[in-house]
Design a protein around this motif. Structure first.
Motif, short mmCIF file in Angstrom:
data_model
loop_
_atom_site.label_atom_id
_atom_site.label_comp_id
_atom_site.label_asym_id
_atom_site.label_seq_id
_atom_site.Cartn_x
_atom_site.Cartn_y
_atom_site.Cartn_z
N VAL A 51 47.15 31.23 24.30
CA VAL A 51 47.87 31.91 23.22
C VAL A 51 46.95 32.92 22.57
CG1 VAL A 51 49.51 30.06 22.70
CG2 VAL A 51 47.33 30.13 21.51
N SER A 52 47.57 33.88 21.91
CA SER A 52 46.79 34.88 21.19
C SER A 52 47.66 35.55 20.15
CB SER A 52 46.23 35.94 22.14
OG SER A 52 47.25 36.82 22.56
N GLY A 53 46.98 36.32 19.30
CA GLY A 53 47.68 37.24 18.43
C GLY A 53 48.16 38.41 19.26
N GLN A 54 48.66 39.43 18.58
CA GLN A 54 49.19 40.61 19.25
C GLN A 54 48.23 41.13 20.32
OE1 GLN A 54 52.24 42.48 18.81
NE2 GLN A 54 51.43 43.27 20.72
N ILE A 55 48.75 41.37 21.50
CA ILE A 55 47.94 41.94 22.57
C ILE A 55 48.19 43.45 22.64
CG2 ILE A 55 47.89 39.82 23.91
CD1 ILE A 55 49.93 41.14 25.85
N SER A 56 47.24 44.13 23.26
CA SER A 56 47.41 45.54 23.56
C SER A 56 47.70 45.67 25.05
CB SER A 56 46.14 46.32 23.19
OG SER A 56 45.10 45.99 24.11
N ILE A 57 48.10 46.84 25.44
CA ILE A 57 48.34 47.11 26.86
C ILE A 57 47.06 46.83 27.66
CG2 ILE A 57 48.96 48.91 28.51
CD1 ILE A 57 51.26 47.96 26.54
N ASP A 58 45.92 47.20 27.09
CA ASP A 58 44.63 47.01 27.78
C ASP A 58 44.28 45.53 27.98
OD1 ASP A 58 44.32 49.76 27.90
OD2 ASP A 58 43.10 49.84 26.08
N ASP A 59 44.83 44.65 27.16
CA ASP A 59 44.54 43.21 27.28
C ASP A 59 45.14 42.60 28.55
OD1 ASP A 59 43.04 42.91 24.91
OD2 ASP A 59 44.88 42.70 23.72
N LEU A 60 46.12 43.26 29.14
CA LEU A 60 46.78 42.68 30.32
C LEU A 60 45.84 42.55 31.51
CD1 LEU A 60 50.23 44.36 29.87
CD2 LEU A 60 49.72 41.91 29.67
N ALA A 61 44.95 43.50 31.68
CA ALA A 61 43.98 43.40 32.78
C ALA A 61 43.06 42.20 32.56
CB ALA A 61 43.16 44.69 32.89
N GLU A 62 42.63 41.99 31.32
CA GLU A 62 41.79 40.82 31.02
C GLU A 62 42.57 39.53 31.22
OE1 GLU A 62 38.40 38.68 30.00
OE2 GLU A 62 38.63 40.78 30.58
N ALA A 63 43.82 39.52 30.82
CA ALA A 63 44.67 38.35 31.03
C ALA A 63 44.77 38.02 32.51
CB ALA A 63 46.06 38.58 30.43
N ARG A 64 44.94 39.04 33.32
CA ARG A 64 45.03 38.84 34.77
C ARG A 64 43.74 38.21 35.31
NH1 ARG A 64 48.65 37.59 38.31
NH2 ARG A 64 48.18 38.39 40.34
N ARG A 65 42.60 38.66 34.78
CA ARG A 65 41.31 38.08 35.20
C ARG A 65 41.19 36.61 34.81
NH1 ARG A 65 39.75 43.35 34.29
NH2 ARG A 65 39.16 43.11 32.12
N HIS A 66 41.90 36.19 33.77
CA HIS A 66 41.93 34.79 33.34
C HIS A 66 42.94 33.97 34.15
CE1 HIS A 66 39.64 36.03 29.77
NE2 HIS A 66 39.41 34.75 29.57
N GLY A 67 43.60 34.59 35.11
CA GLY A 67 44.57 33.87 35.94
C GLY A 67 45.98 33.89 35.40
N VAL A 68 46.25 34.72 34.39
CA VAL A 68 47.59 34.79 33.79
C VAL A 68 48.56 35.44 34.78
CG1 VAL A 68 48.96 35.88 31.97
CG2 VAL A 68 46.76 34.80 31.42
#
Length: 137
Positions: free
Chosen positions: A13-30
């Motif tokens: 879970v997180s607070g508001q994400i930015s578009i740029d956070d999606l690449a990091e999320a993908r690296r976390h296995g999201v």
């Protein structure tokens, strides 16, 4: 970069994400992002359509399950459905602070038979209280 907090082995879970956070999320296995914010809640927040388009580019499934003035049966059912369809990947649920997403996760998990004590322990470990949904657990 937005901080992702683990609730369980399949949920961040997180607070508001930015578009740029999606690449990091993908690296976390999201593999799935759940947006629990209604559009227009705060000035300047990315719209659901903008995040959905970026998630698609990143190869991440996207769900918009807005929670504005409390959680109803429809939102709970959608969260249960998302958890059921997740498979082996990870889900990132976000809202303004992570609180609504944590509450929705807890109620959905409880609906699927996860013990209340386990949910309270995991939420507390991520810095959240489930007191607001005590009556639903």
């Amino acid at each position: 970069m937005t901080e992702f907090k683990a609730l369980d082995e399949h949920t961040l879970v997180s607070g508001q994400i930015s578009i740029d956070d999606l690449a990091e999320a993908r690296r976390h296995g999201v593999t799935m992002v759940i947006n629990n914010r209604p559009d227009g809640e705060d000035p300047g927040q990315p719209t659901s359509a903008e995040i959905e388009a970026a998630a698609e580019v990143a190869g991440i499934d996207y769900r918009h399950i807005p929670i504005a003035r409390g959680m109803g049966p429809a939102q709970i059912e959608e969260m249960v459905s998302a958890r059921s369809e997740l498979g082996d990947g990870k889900m990132l649920a976000f809202c303004r602070s992570g609180m609504r997403s944590t509450l929705a996760w807890a109620v959905a998990c409880r609906e699927q038979g996860v013990p209340r004590e386990e949910l309270e322990e995991k939420a507390h470990g991520a810095g959240f209280s489930l007191a607001a949904v005590d009556h639903l657990l």
